[in-house]
Design an enzyme around this catalytic site. Structure first.
Site, short mmCIF file in Angstrom:
data_model
loop_
_atom_site.label_atom_id
_atom_site.label_comp_id
_atom_site.label_asym_id
_atom_site.label_seq_id
_atom_site.Cartn_x
_atom_site.Cartn_y
_atom_site.Cartn_z
N GLY A 172 0.77 -1.17 -0.08
CA GLY A 172 -0.09 -0.06 -0.20
C GLY A 172 0.82 1.36 0.02
N HIS A 205 2.40 4.50 -4.98
CA HIS A 205 3.00 5.55 -5.80
C HIS A 205 2.96 5.35 -7.16
CE1 HIS A 205 6.45 3.39 -5.53
NE2 HIS A 205 6.54 3.49 -4.36
N HIS A 240 4.26 1.64 -8.02
CA HIS A 240 3.26 0.67 -7.74
C HIS A 240 2.26 0.66 -9.12
CE1 HIS A 240 4.26 1.36 -3.56
NE2 HIS A 240 4.12 0.03 -3.38
N GLY A 278 8.88 -5.18 -8.82
CA GLY A 278 9.63 -3.93 -9.15
C GLY A 278 10.92 -4.43 -9.14
#
Ligand code: AMP
Length: 284
Positions: free
Chosen positions: A33, A36, A39, A150
């Site tokens: 969570g 940004h 994400h 990522g």
């Protein structure tokens, strides 16, 4: 009206999965969570690759050390859902801790010592065991066809690729390039802890890595020399790194001389209240 479905229990997740039309690809984007643009890049890539995209939002206590920022980690589900709205339709899986660990902390913990006890694992003992364990749980609960992570968290990505192979999860692992601020600073939920001056200082993490990359592109193949140059730039900007590492892209084993396979030049450093990480990949 928002067409974001928000599920909070394993039971609801199971029912949701059971009603999905057969043949639809399901992509999972695991997050903690405080979303940004980094994400959101993962979610956009997931939408390009699958018909059903599930974003999990779960601050996993198992991956925080006793003196880390678990309690203070920024949490705002409502604002996260608002940030996801432009990308709907989407499904959010946001379980409570008691839903994920109903009998207290997991007694089963996945360990992968050669990959978890290096780099960030040295300063955060147990962190990657917690990450690996929760990712396995999410794979079993959500049963995705693919999962996106990522490249900013290069060690995490290598560990997840390895555990997926080792445990035969039928999940394709996709790495997504790091999204950066205009200054080059890698986006992170923890950047919220930084003052404007600290943000400027933090931009030198990436610049130092890029200097290493430029040296490499100029023909330097000695890990020691590349890392020394990165350290010199950090020192110039009063940054004391926790580590600077050059490791094999797949195994995370330290590399002395860059020969054929790709390597990760990675670092971690405390800036103000934040502990930041970044990396670049060097491909001989
Ligand atoms: P986190 O919420 O920090 O656990 O991150 C969730 C996922 O988003 C992980 O796979 C991260 O690697 C990825 N991620 C975080 N920051 C970025 C970024 N700046 N660019 C790309 N991916 C990111």
């Amino acid at each position: 009206m928002s067409s974001i479905v928000c599920l909070e229990t394993l039971k609801a997740m199971k029912a949701y999965h059971n009603q999905l039309p057969t043949g639809q690809k399901v992509a999972l984007v695991p997050t903690m969570g405080s979303l940004h643009d980094g994400h959101l890049a993962l979610v956009k890539e997931a939408k390009r690759r699958a018909q059903v995209v599930i974003v999990s939002i779960f601050v996993n206590p198992l991956q925080f050390g006793p003196h880390e920022d678990y309690e203070k980690y920024p949490r705002d589900l409502k604002s996260d859902i608002q940030k996801l709205e432009p990308l709907e339709p989407l499904t959010v899986f946001a379980p409570l801790v008691t839903e994920m660990y109903p009998r207290g902390p997991s007694r089963t913990v996945l360990t992968m010592p050669s990959m978890t006890n290096v780099m960030c694992g040295l300063g955060r003992p147990g962190h990657f065991d917690g990450v690996a364990t929760v990712v396995c749980k999410l794979f079993n609960i959500i049963r995705p066809d693919l999962a996106l992570f990522g490249k900013k968290d290069a060690q995490q990505l290598a560990i997840i690729r390895q555990l997926t192979r080792d445990l035969n999860f039928p999940v394709e692992i996709v790495g997504v390039p790091t999204v950066r601020e205009p200054s080059g600073l890698a986006m992170s939920s923890r950047n919220q802890y930084l003052t404007p001056n600290q943000k400027e200082q933090a931009a030198f993490l990436y610049r130092a890595l890029l200097t290493g990359k430029t040296l490499f592109e100029g023909g330097e193949r000695h890990a020691e020399k590349l890392m020394r140059e990165v350290a010199r730039i950090l020192q110039e900007h009063h940054i004391e790194p926790e580590y600077i590492s050059l490791v094999d892209y797949d195994t995370l084993a330290p590399v002395n001389t860059l020969v054929a396979s790709p390597v990760i030049l990675a670092l971690a450093a405390p800036i103000g209240r934040a502990r930041l990480i970044d990396n670049v990949v060097l491909e001989p």
